[in-house]
Design a protein around this motif. Sequence first.
Motif, PDB file in Angstrom:
ATOM      1  N   TYR A 166       0.823  -1.208   0.000  1.00  0.00           N
ATOM      2  CA  TYR A 166       0.000   0.000   0.000  1.00  0.00           C
ATOM      3  C   TYR A 166       0.861   1.263   0.000  1.00  0.00           C
ATOM      4  O   TYR A 166       0.579   2.232  -0.732  1.00  0.00           O
ATOM      5  CB  TYR A 166      -0.948  -0.014   1.199  1.00  0.00           C
ATOM      6  N   TYR A 170       1.211   4.080  -3.159  1.00  0.00           N
ATOM      7  CA  TYR A 170       0.897   5.494  -2.956  1.00  0.00           C
ATOM      8  C   TYR A 170       1.783   6.387  -3.820  1.00  0.00           C
ATOM      9  O   TYR A 170       1.368   7.458  -4.264  1.00  0.00           O
ATOM     10  CB  TYR A 170       1.053   5.868  -1.481  1.00  0.00           C
ATOM     11  N   ALA A 206      -8.974  -3.105  -6.040  1.00  0.00           N
ATOM     12  CA  ALA A 206      -9.242  -2.624  -4.684  1.00  0.00           C
ATOM     13  C   ALA A 206      -7.946  -2.293  -3.952  1.00  0.00           C
ATOM     14  O   ALA A 206      -7.880  -1.316  -3.193  1.00  0.00           O
ATOM     15  CB  ALA A 206     -10.046  -3.665  -3.912  1.00  0.00           C
ATOM     16  N   ASN A 210      -6.925   1.426  -2.590  1.00  0.00           N
ATOM     17  CA  ASN A 210      -6.489   1.671  -1.217  1.00  0.00           C
ATOM     18  C   ASN A 210      -5.126   2.341  -1.210  1.00  0.00           C
ATOM     19  O   ASN A 210      -4.899   3.321  -0.497  1.00  0.00           O
ATOM     20  CB  ASN A 210      -6.444   0.342  -0.450  1.00  0.00           C
ATOM     21  N   LYS A 213      -5.112   5.948  -2.342  1.00  0.00           N
ATOM     22  CA  LYS A 213      -6.123   6.718  -1.611  1.00  0.00           C
ATOM     23  C   LYS A 213      -7.140   7.338  -2.574  1.00  0.00           C
ATOM     24  O   LYS A 213      -7.401   8.539  -2.564  1.00  0.00           O
ATOM     25  CB  LYS A 213      -5.472   7.805  -0.750  1.00  0.00           C
ATOM     26  N   TYR A 217     -13.648   3.615  -6.279  1.00  0.00           N
ATOM     27  CA  TYR A 217     -13.184   2.486  -7.074  1.00  0.00           C
ATOM     28  C   TYR A 217     -14.348   2.050  -7.963  1.00  0.00           C
ATOM     29  O   TYR A 217     -15.357   1.540  -7.475  1.00  0.00           O
ATOM     30  CB  TYR A 217     -12.727   1.355  -6.156  1.00  0.00           C
ATOM     31  N   PRO A 266      -9.737  -4.441   0.924  1.00  0.00           N
ATOM     32  CA  PRO A 266      -8.910  -3.230   0.814  1.00  0.00           C
ATOM     33  C   PRO A 266      -9.739  -1.955   0.734  1.00  0.00           C
ATOM     34  O   PRO A 266      -9.367  -0.928   1.313  1.00  0.00           O
ATOM     35  CB  PRO A 266      -8.113  -3.458  -0.472  1.00  0.00           C
ATOM     36  N   ALA A 267     -10.871  -2.011   0.031  1.00  0.00           N
ATOM     37  CA  ALA A 267     -11.742  -0.835  -0.059  1.00  0.00           C
ATOM     38  C   ALA A 267     -12.417  -0.560   1.278  1.00  0.00           C
ATOM     39  O   ALA A 267     -12.558   0.600   1.692  1.00  0.00           O
ATOM     40  CB  ALA A 267     -12.790  -1.044  -1.150  1.00  0.00           C
ATOM     41  N   ILE A 269     -11.301  -1.292   4.306  1.00  0.00           N
ATOM     42  CA  ILE A 269     -10.320  -0.749   5.254  1.00  0.00           C
ATOM     43  C   ILE A 269     -10.141   0.752   5.058  1.00  0.00           C
ATOM     44  O   ILE A 269     -10.065   1.519   6.020  1.00  0.00           O
ATOM     45  CB  ILE A 269      -8.968  -1.479   5.095  1.00  0.00           C
ATOM     46  N   ALA A 270     -10.075   1.175   3.795  1.00  0.00           N
ATOM     47  CA  ALA A 270      -9.845   2.587   3.494  1.00  0.00           C
ATOM     48  C   ALA A 270     -11.139   3.377   3.327  1.00  0.00           C
ATOM     49  O   ALA A 270     -11.105   4.569   3.031  1.00  0.00           O
ATOM     50  CB  ALA A 270      -9.000   2.713   2.222  1.00  0.00           C
ATOM     51  N   ASN A 271     -12.298   2.698   3.500  1.00  0.00           N
ATOM     52  CA  ASN A 271     -13.610   3.341   3.365  1.00  0.00           C
ATOM     53  C   ASN A 271     -13.771   4.009   1.994  1.00  0.00           C
ATOM     54  O   ASN A 271     -14.230   5.146   1.883  1.00  0.00           O
ATOM     55  CB  ASN A 271     -13.835   4.370   4.482  1.00  0.00           C
ATOM     56  N   ILE A 272     -13.396   3.286   0.951  1.00  0.00           N
ATOM     57  CA  ILE A 272     -13.503   3.790  -0.426  1.00  0.00           C
ATOM     58  C   ILE A 272     -14.785   3.243  -1.056  1.00  0.00           C
ATOM     59  O   ILE A 272     -14.956   2.017  -1.132  1.00  0.00           O
ATOM     60  CB  ILE A 272     -12.288   3.366  -1.262  1.00  0.00           C
TER      61      ILE A 272
END
Length: 452
Positions: A166, A170, A206, A210, A213, A217, A266-267, A269-272
């Motif tokens: 991750y 980035y 996903a 994440n 950021k 998605y 993954p989405a 966890i990052a609230n995407i």
Amino acid sequence: MKVIKFGGSSVASAEQLEKVKNIVVEDTSRKFVIVSAPGKRDKSDIKVTDLLIDLAAETLRDSDNASATFNKIIDRFRDTAEGLHMDLAIVEKLSKQLNQVINDDRYENTAYFTDAVKAFGEDANAQLIATYFSEQGLDAVYMNPQDAGLYLSDNPGHARVLPESYQNLYKLRSHEGVVVIPGFFGYTKSGKLVTFSRGGSDITGAIVANGVKADTYENFTDVSSIYVANPGVVHDPVSIEQLTYSEMRELSYAGFSVFHDEALQPAFIANIPVAIKNTNEPQAPGTLITRTRPKNNLPISGIASTSGFASVYIQKYMMNREVGFVRRVLSVLEKYNVSFEHIVSGIDDIDVIFKEDALSKSEFEQMVVEIKAETAADAIEKRDNLSLLMIVGEGMIENIGNTARATKALSEAGINLEMINQGSSEISVMFGIVEERENDAVRAIYNEFFHQ
């Protein structure tokens, strides 16, 4: 900033790739494009990944068919490139790469070799698409997962993302233009190519979302939304505007093939937010998947089913008084590398459900012997050809009688229940039924809840 992923049907032909390009161009925030291998162009067609699996097997056994399969794969990419009026140098480049993969003698075992061959579909398609975008005047670049720092566990065919990926991903935010990344595979820290499970391009998308950021998605497929039930089983089912991650995870696990069941983590966890959209109808609203959703009037959010399960039924009088009984059973399954899907229990018996292909007949027979030795069970029986059907919905927590309605519908349809289990989250109920009645069961429950 958006990460967008295109499934196999969305990238199956020149015509589809034109749609993909237009979707990317119409929204400049769509910066990261994750692509699958080419899927079927029509019902009689063969997915490129299936051809690659055949090629790997044929190569390993030195079959005379390997050359013909190799040519079929390269011809798929040539047909697409010609249909897009591209410089065919890219096809010759891909042909050389595939030839190098199947003739590489560095692979430690067949699992790594097979993964490398399987992954060629996504990798080649990403290279072709990035080249096509560039030829059309887009500022686009192909990005190999290894160069992106997408590191996975050393589990060929079932790899998992490593946490440092991750942070590595980035850094991709600094790239100008569009970044095209192949889905489905990554690399171990030692440089071995490994893949996710089948359909793992959703997972790649996903993970990238994440890592960079992303704000959203977007997962483009061949349906305009997620439906309450499989449109191939139920005629014109109700569409779903919004689901929670938990609801979608349950439905994907139980058979909703529109989205890989491991791809939500993954989405989540990052609230995407995850948007399911249609490549052939990109302006349609689709289905949005988020952590929470507004309440709606639907009694349940979805009905999903999948086959290919078996169970081992274990009975022992006074089982509930034995400390560690279930642990001893599961320790034997662990020895045989079998993961359980569900455990349904009574005071004197348990049913452990697992994937039917996890064991051969001889392996199961030996496992039964060991369970008997470990537990002194009174009876052990294998049940084959099971389907699991689930009704899912966060509204079930507040609405009484959903399970009763479902069992009533199954009873009236003459469908016997092999087992029933409700998750502790209270958003799903699972029914075990024989495979040959799976579609009948889905229709019966749909009619009960949505044809009132």
